[in-house]
Design an enzyme around this catalytic site. Sequence first.
Site, PDB file in Angstrom:
ATOM      1  N   ASP A 186       0.843  -1.195   0.000  1.00  0.00           N
ATOM      2  CA  ASP A 186       0.000   0.000   0.000  1.00  0.00           C
ATOM      3  C   ASP A 186       0.883   1.251   0.000  1.00  0.00           C
ATOM      4  O   ASP A 186       2.113   1.147   0.030  1.00  0.00           O
ATOM      5  CB  ASP A 186      -0.912  -0.050   1.240  1.00  0.00           C
ATOM      6  N   ASP A 274     -10.373   2.824  -3.165  1.00  0.00           N
ATOM      7  CA  ASP A 274     -11.096   1.639  -2.706  1.00  0.00           C
ATOM      8  C   ASP A 274     -12.526   1.582  -3.247  1.00  0.00           C
ATOM      9  O   ASP A 274     -13.282   2.553  -3.155  1.00  0.00           O
ATOM     10  CB  ASP A 274     -11.154   1.627  -1.171  1.00  0.00           C
TER      11      ASP A 274
HETATM   12  C1  GLA Z   1      -6.017   1.012   1.688  1.00  0.00           C
HETATM   13  C2  GLA Z   1      -6.135   0.029   0.514  1.00  0.00           C
HETATM   14  C3  GLA Z   1      -7.202  -0.992   0.812  1.00  0.00           C
HETATM   15  C4  GLA Z   1      -6.944  -1.704   2.133  1.00  0.00           C
HETATM   16  C5  GLA Z   1      -6.771  -0.682   3.249  1.00  0.00           C
HETATM   17  C6  GLA Z   1      -6.352  -1.337   4.541  1.00  0.00           C
HETATM   18  O1  GLA Z   1      -7.152   1.797   1.785  1.00  0.00           O
HETATM   19  O2  GLA Z   1      -6.406   0.720  -0.666  1.00  0.00           O
HETATM   20  O3  GLA Z   1      -7.277  -1.931  -0.244  1.00  0.00           O
HETATM   21  O4  GLA Z   1      -5.810  -2.525   2.018  1.00  0.00           O
HETATM   22  O5  GLA Z   1      -5.817   0.306   2.897  1.00  0.00           O
HETATM   23  O6  GLA Z   1      -6.132  -0.407   5.550  1.00  0.00           O
END
Ligand code: GLA
Length: 600
Positions: A186, A274
Amino acid sequence: MSTLILLRYAAVAIVLAAVATAQSAAQQLSPAAPPTPSSLPTPLMGWNPFNAFGQNYDEHSIDDAAQQLVALGLRDLGYRFVDIDDSWWLRREPETMAIRTNLYPSARQAHGTTSFRPLVQRLHSMGLKAGIYTDIGRNTCSQRWEKTANMPEGTQAQREVGSFGHQQADAHLFFSEWGFDLVKIDACGVADYTSAAAVVRGGTFRAFEPPLIVRGKPAESKPEDLASLYASFWRSAVNATSEHLPIVSICAWGEDDVNDWGSRSGQMWRTSYDVKANWKSVLYNFDSAAPRSLFAGPGRWNDPDLLEVGNGEFDKDHLTEARAHMSMWAVIAAPLIISTDLRKVSPAILDILRNPEVLAVDQDPAGNQGVILSQAQDGETVVKTLSHPGTKAVALINRSDHPLTLSLGLSEIHLSSQAPVMVRDVWRGTSTRLQGATITVQLMPKETALLRVEGTPLENKATFPDEMPARIRVLEDGFKPNDRTPDRQWVPARIGFLPYGEPILHENRQDTSAIGVAAGSRIQIDLHGDFKRIELTPRAMSSAVGTYSIFADGKPIQTRSANGRATVLHVEHVQTLELVAPAGGPDHTSFAWAQLRFER
Ligand code: GLA
């Protein structure tokens, strides 16, 4: 390797030295080879807890999901990767990382140490693969954005659980010591920890400055620096694994031109933020990946994020939407990562996740991402050429909340109407012989028809770009506008459209055999000696004409003024062709390689 690429490596190395002062000299040298096509030949399939549980899950949730994947037959259909995602850390320690054993009790070892090996071994013994999670910066997304009790503890340094400055040690820990198969990396750590953030001002976290991602502001972001950090993690991960290449899933949400560099440091990369369990969000994430078919192929996949099938507006009371969501992901060869609670999943949702014909579309070995053939406000048609000759998967998508009729001419998908054509509706499970030359479907609101169309090529010896996007790659984007953010539909190179999404027209019809690119771009086409001759019309898309060049296996074969005249290339035995568009200027930003046809 061309001088340009060498220069690029050199630039990357210099930037790396500036950014990652904490890394050893050895890490900065030795450029490792990028991921191979065979390291992830078809899009990843698996399960991830995030959409189902946010940060509220533990080892039992993971074990239950693993058991359900096996018991429900999902593993045997290909859903093999089980990711643990965020929030597994207790703290960073000098030589290792302490795991949060209140969530992962099986990680507890003798002498107070912790290890994920027992969990990984359990998954492996079930015929599954195991995925872990880190951040490319010093701190994580959950540390910044979530308020749960299970956050890293200790001093500021101990709470710096992200991989920045620790790539080698972390890759060794994840792959070599614990035995994971995949890491999702990430990027909140390089985006959200500036000194303006209250948690940084208050001393909870150290500032990461300058940020490498300024969300939605490409001109202020630092794509080369971010690419260097991911490249450094990739090299460390390769060094830490022995039998197979590691799988690296890049989670930079479509920021920092990740399409340019993602395939050098991982096999898949997110194209947007997301996904949420509502129709608008699923369309948005689909749109972030769908125009990018020239960036995908075996070993390199666009990732519009986890599936929401089974959740919210895609649950058992919304099966039309759930099928549409699944169809959209399958037709663009997206990773299929289930993220619903499999202990509670309904039979109807399972039928959707398990439909073997839909999975076969996604997993087709040719690795072509579907290409958008036509796009309107309400309706959209995406076509994915499958490996079986004369076979296409066609998704006819009703994006709207009213009924819609969509049609498609056989010639638009290069099939003959003079020979029998079978149309298989993979959701209804019906096969019909097509009468006439047009496929027409009546769609309910938010319905997608996913069809497998099998016929005979219109021209026996000709292939068109939309039938082979996996053979095409973008070496250089060329001109980059400053609004190229994930929520703008600017795509450096695409089929049938210019980078901003205007259709490329020929005699008042869309030229779906054109590749629209940015000025100054370079694209490569893998011919593998399969073709004898290529026809194309290099076309400047403004009054400025400029000079284009074409190289065959690295040798220049044509340099001309792009005056819109058709040309023919003789390419017998040629392995790779490179098309270099004229350089750009303020009024000259895009270019088209139009009316392309490849003849055997
Ligand atoms: C980010 C990522 C998600 C998930 C969250 C976890 O938002 O884009 O896919 O992994 O972190 O905290």
